[in-house]
Write a protein that holds these residues in place. Structure first.
Motif, mmCIF file in Angstrom:
data_model
loop_
_atom_site.group_PDB
_atom_site.id
_atom_site.type_symbol
_atom_site.label_atom_id
_atom_site.label_comp_id
_atom_site.label_asym_id
_atom_site.label_seq_id
_atom_site.Cartn_x
_atom_site.Cartn_y
_atom_site.Cartn_z
ATOM 1 N N VAL A 158 0.854 -1.205 0.000
ATOM 2 C CA VAL A 158 0.000 0.000 0.000
ATOM 3 C C VAL A 158 0.883 1.245 0.000
ATOM 4 C CG1 VAL A 158 -1.701 1.321 1.320
ATOM 5 C CG2 VAL A 158 -1.820 -1.183 1.245
ATOM 6 N N ALA A 159 0.518 2.217 -0.825
ATOM 7 C CA ALA A 159 1.200 3.514 -0.832
ATOM 8 C C ALA A 159 0.166 4.590 -0.553
ATOM 9 C CB ALA A 159 1.873 3.750 -2.178
ATOM 10 N N ASP A 160 0.315 5.274 0.564
ATOM 11 C CA ASP A 160 -0.636 6.318 0.953
ATOM 12 C C ASP A 160 -0.031 7.702 0.739
ATOM 13 O OD1 ASP A 160 -2.649 4.617 1.744
ATOM 14 O OD2 ASP A 160 -1.898 4.459 3.799
ATOM 15 N N ILE A 161 -0.938 8.675 0.616
ATOM 16 C CA ILE A 161 -0.501 10.073 0.568
ATOM 17 C C ILE A 161 -1.277 10.817 1.651
ATOM 18 C CG2 ILE A 161 -0.393 12.188 -0.804
ATOM 19 C CD1 ILE A 161 -0.214 10.389 -3.301
ATOM 20 N N VAL A 162 -0.569 11.538 2.512
ATOM 21 C CA VAL A 162 -1.222 12.280 3.594
ATOM 22 C C VAL A 162 -0.870 13.760 3.469
ATOM 23 C CG1 VAL A 162 -1.222 10.302 5.171
ATOM 24 C CG2 VAL A 162 0.720 11.877 5.171
ATOM 25 N N GLY A 163 -1.689 14.598 4.057
ATOM 26 C CA GLY A 163 -1.451 16.032 3.889
ATOM 27 C C GLY A 163 -2.056 16.885 4.986
ATOM 28 N N ALA A 164 -2.350 18.121 4.643
ATOM 29 C CA ALA A 164 -2.802 19.100 5.628
ATOM 30 C C ALA A 164 -4.171 18.746 6.191
ATOM 31 C CB ALA A 164 -2.831 20.482 4.988
ATOM 32 N N THR A 165 -5.028 18.177 5.363
ATOM 33 C CA THR A 165 -6.372 17.858 5.856
ATOM 34 C C THR A 165 -6.330 16.777 6.940
ATOM 35 O OG1 THR A 165 -6.586 16.377 3.971
ATOM 36 C CG2 THR A 165 -7.632 18.533 3.774
ATOM 37 N N ASP A 166 -5.310 15.917 6.894
ATOM 38 C CA ASP A 166 -5.157 14.888 7.943
ATOM 39 C C ASP A 166 -4.315 15.406 9.110
ATOM 40 O OD1 ASP A 166 -6.060 12.941 5.884
ATOM 41 O OD2 ASP A 166 -4.064 13.309 5.062
ATOM 42 N N GLY A 167 -3.742 16.590 8.960
ATOM 43 C CA GLY A 167 -2.900 17.154 10.022
ATOM 44 C C GLY A 167 -1.440 16.745 9.949
ATOM 45 N N TYR A 168 -1.034 16.135 8.841
ATOM 46 C CA TYR A 168 0.372 15.718 8.734
ATOM 47 C C TYR A 168 1.265 16.814 8.137
ATOM 48 C CZ TYR A 168 -1.151 10.982 9.778
ATOM 49 O OH TYR A 168 -1.668 9.874 10.397
ATOM 50 N N VAL A 169 0.659 17.768 7.439
ATOM 51 C CA VAL A 169 1.428 18.900 6.907
ATOM 52 C C VAL A 169 0.903 20.151 7.593
ATOM 53 C CG1 VAL A 169 1.938 20.279 4.852
ATOM 54 C CG2 VAL A 169 1.843 17.788 4.679
ATOM 55 N N GLY A 170 1.785 20.944 8.118
ATOM 56 C CA GLY A 170 1.343 22.129 8.848
ATOM 57 C C GLY A 170 2.376 23.238 8.818
ATOM 58 N N PHE A 171 2.203 24.174 9.748
ATOM 59 C CA PHE A 171 3.107 25.332 9.808
ATOM 60 C C PHE A 171 3.394 25.634 11.271
ATOM 61 C CE2 PHE A 171 4.261 29.778 9.864
ATOM 62 C CZ PHE A 171 5.095 29.893 8.761
ATOM 63 N N ASP A 172 4.672 25.916 11.563
ATOM 64 C CA ASP A 172 5.093 26.180 12.939
ATOM 65 C C ASP A 172 5.022 27.689 13.205
ATOM 66 O OD1 ASP A 172 6.294 26.407 15.377
ATOM 67 O OD2 ASP A 172 8.008 25.117 14.900
ATOM 68 N N ARG A 173 4.170 28.058 14.132
ATOM 69 C CA ARG A 173 3.992 29.502 14.425
ATOM 70 C C ARG A 173 4.932 29.991 15.530
ATOM 71 N NH1 ARG A 173 -1.237 27.358 13.832
ATOM 72 N NH2 ARG A 173 -2.624 28.496 12.415
ATOM 73 N N ASP A 174 5.759 29.129 16.066
ATOM 74 C CA ASP A 174 6.494 29.474 17.291
ATOM 75 C C ASP A 174 7.878 30.088 17.085
ATOM 76 O OD1 ASP A 174 4.473 28.713 18.920
ATOM 77 O OD2 ASP A 174 5.161 26.625 19.074
ATOM 78 N N GLY A 175 8.254 30.356 15.886
ATOM 79 C CA GLY A 175 9.590 30.922 15.661
ATOM 80 C C GLY A 175 9.673 32.378 16.047
#
Lengths: 333, 355
Positions: free
Chosen positions: A283-300
């Motif tokens: 199985v080859a899956d693709i995950v992304g922002a809708t699943d919460g795997y791609v995001g942005f760090d606001r803490d810098g």
């Protein structure tokens, strides 16, 4: 002659009293193969920590981390050595280049299974892969780079890469360009290539030339060489955007934005599932922002120092992306 | 009857001397492995066992060991012939890399199947030969310093091939920096199902035997060895010294190119950037450990391959660094080649005492 016999006996004795040979019965054993060096590489640190957490929750499961170094030509032999040891049922790794190598090793060692994060290959029964939708990752930092460039009066942003590779060509760069254009349709991209993943001096030269040419923000996709981009940004008073998180630690004053991948979560979840016997092989899956795997760090710190209006704009972009807007649909790669 | 009548009888085979040297090298390697295990690892016995037995723990591991040793046998045999002729060629690394590149190019472009495989092998040989040719020509027509010229040419070849693999000939669809994959039908066939064993170890063994026969059982080989010891004497004896000035260098280049082809046509399936991985340098070490005896090249290459493989195995199970093999190989080479230095030192000290 007596000495030779004594030496032979001594060697035989040492061999027999070791303790790694054979295949002792055990629930499972996991080798994490790091194609590089884990320390200082957030994506590989998360790979190790995610796998370690999954193993810790399953007492009796053995766990070993093996670093393959930066020389790509040595990775195949290193993977073969792990498989040849006969000690590991599952090899966990992360890198877009690894599936092809795993296929070669699997052909020789069919009893070994592979999980490769940050990569895509379907239809191979010995291998499970999960690819991050890096179009979205590129889009997030692209939007910030575009908006900040316009704010500073520039209509160009830079991308300095170690080398061309399919994930860059087909995901990161198109995503970055889409982000730039979403921020301002007049934005243009300047691409420069270092030629390897370690030459920080060359990266610094390329970055300095871009900064001297009115570029205000550069995306570095260059591994260790990315330090050169950060150094050049510091000298020029300019900015850098970063992929894969932790860029803020490398250049707190100049790294204005970091896209993130939830690699530790992904590896933990998938290794746990595989150790629990879930059949994900082939199985080859693709995950992304809708699943919460791609995001942005606001803490810098440099991100927090940006104008409030820009940060509010980014909040909106992130919220929309999590809802699938714009939709960067990837069915395969 | 001609000048050959003046030749001394062919030298006795130095197989026994080579065997002794190899046994000593292997014993020393084992002792060094144990010492490194004790010094570096928290679990020295485990490290020692993994290092020494890991590469031999199954038929597949053994086949992998032999397969890895085979290109080294080819390169070391080539280097040994050049050394026998007195040509200290340091160009092996670039020649191997060029061979791997050319083989991958031909393998990917030619019709797949036996013809493609043959074309790739020939292209590999040609690649190594091309890198060696300027040094051979320089030696033949300008009396060039082989050591310096082969080294410089090799460095240039490394850069050019690096550029070619990562630039114009790169497979754009591969995340690895590698050339287009060679079709499966053009890759080296496997001798045994499910074992990573190709005909290369067999070919390498046959090449070693052939070179041994040439050097120890033919007049031309004997003349070549004498030329290597004293080129002026060889010229006075009307040996074909003009040929000896270039042919061994070309042969070494061809063997290194063949080794490079074996790398690309084996499990790599193409030329990956950096595929030569120090093979050209290791070949010099293996040739030195073999002590000028072609038949001894085979076990010397296996010894080196065992050290590499053992270090990787030990690194998997313990804290032993994978680079430990490099240190051990260096010490084994130093020990194996120390005898002439020791003899010279002894002679020098003896001379001083007499005076």
């Amino acid at each position: 002659m007596k000495r030779i016999v004594f030496l032979a006996l001594a060697v035989a004795g040492l061999w027999s009293c070791g303790g790694t040979g054979g295949s002792p019965a055990k629930p499972a054993s996991v080798a994490v193969f790091v194609p590089g060096v884990a320390s200082g590489s957030p994506i590989y640190e998360m790979l190790v920590s995610g796998a370690a957490r999954a193993v810790e929750e399953r007492p009796g499961t053995e766990f070993k981390v093996i670093e393959g170094g930066y020389d790509q030509s040595g990775w195949l032999d290193a993977l073969k050595a792990i498989a040849a040891s006969g000690e590991f049922d599952l090899i966990v790794t992360s890198n877009p280049a690894l599936p092809e190598l795993c296929v070669k090793v699997a052909a020789e060692y069919p009893e070994v299974r592979f999980f490769v994060a940050d990569a895509y290959m379907d239809g191979q029964r010995a291998i499970h892969t999960v690819l991050y939708n890096q179009l979205e990752q590129g889009y997030l930092v692209g939007y910030l780079a575009g908006a900040l460039s316009v704010h500073k009066g520039s209509n160009r942003a830079g991308l300095i890469a170690a080398q061309r590779y399919p994930t860059l060509d087909r995901l990161i760069q198109p995503g970055f360009e889409a982000g730039l254009l979403a921020a301002d349709p007049g934005m243009k991209l300047e691409y420069r290539e270092i030629g390897n993943w370690y030459d920080a001096n060359r990266a610094a030269e390329l970055a300095a030339s871009l900064y001297n040419d009115d570029v205000e923000v550069i995306l570095a996709v260059a591994g260790g060489a990315g330090q050169g981009v950060i150094a050049a940004a510091g000298s020029a008073g300019a900015s850098v955007v970063w992929l894969d998180g932790a860029g803020y630690q490398l250049g707190p004053d100049v790294v204005v934005g970091c896209a993130t991948l939830a690699q530790d979560r992904l590896v933990y979840e998938r290794v746990s599932a595989l150790l629990d016997g879930k059949d994900l092989w082939g199985v080859a899956d693709i995950v992304g922002a809708t699943d919460g795997y791609v995001g942005f760090d606001r803490d810098g710190p440099a991100y927090k120092a940006l104008p409030e209006s820009l940060r509010a704009e980014m909040d909106t972009v992130m919220a929309k992306l999590a809802e699938g807007k714009p939709a960067f649909t990837l069915d395969s790669f | 009857m001609n000048e050959l009548c003046a030749l001394p009888p062919p030298p006795q085979s130095r197989a026994w001397e080579a065997l002794r040297r190899l046994a000593l090298s292997s014993g020393l390697a084992l002792v060094l492995v144990f010492m490194v295990s004790v010094l570096v690892s928290d679990e020295p016995l485990k490290a020692f066992r993994a290092f020494s037995l890991g590469p031999l723990n199954s038929a597949r591991a053994l086949a992998t060991l032999l397969e890895a040793a085979a290109p080294l046998m080819l390169s070391a045999t080539g280097a040994l012939v050049a050394f026998k002729a007195g040509h200290f060629t340091l160009g092996g690394e670039g020649q191997v890399y060029a061979g791997a590149f050319m083989a991958a190019l031909a393998g990917a472009w030619c019709p797949e199947g036996s013809f493609g495989l043959l074309a790739a092998v020939m292209a590999g040989v040609l690649g190594g030969t091309l890198v060696a040719a300027p040094a051979a020509a320089g030696k033949r027509w300008a009396g060039a310093d082989v050591l310096l010229v082969t080294f410089l040419l090799s460095q240039a070849a490394l850069h050019v091939v690096d550029w070619a693999i990562s630039g114009p000939f790169r497979d754009a669809g591969n995340n690895l920096i590698a050339m287009d994959p060679i079709p499966q039908a053009s890759l080296l066939p496997r001798l045994v199902h499910n074992l990573p064993l190709t005909p290369v170890p067999l070919v390498a063994g046959l090449v070693s035997v052939g070179v041994w026969i040439f050097l120890s059982r033919t007049r031309c080989g004997t003349m070549l060895a004498l030329y290597g010891r004293n080129s002026r004497f060889a010229a006075l004896q009307n040996f074909p010294v003009r040929s000896f000035e270039w042919a061994p260098i070309i042969f070494a280049g061809a063997m290194h190119g063949l080794a490079g082809a074996a790398l690309s046509l084996g499990s790599n399936g193409t030329a990956v950037r950096g595929i030569s991985g120090g093979l050209g340098w290791n070949a010099i070490g293996a040739a030195l450990v073999a002590g000028g005896e072609p038949l001894a090249v085979v076990p010397a290459a296996v010894l080196f391959s065992w050290l590499d493989s053992g270090a990787r195995q030990a690194a998997i199970f313990t804290e032993l660094p994978p680079d430990a093999a490099m240190i051990i190989k260096a010490l084994v080479i130093m020990a194996a080649t120390a005898k002439p230095a020791y003899t010279r030192l002894k002679a020098l000290l003896g001379g001083r005492k007499r005076t």
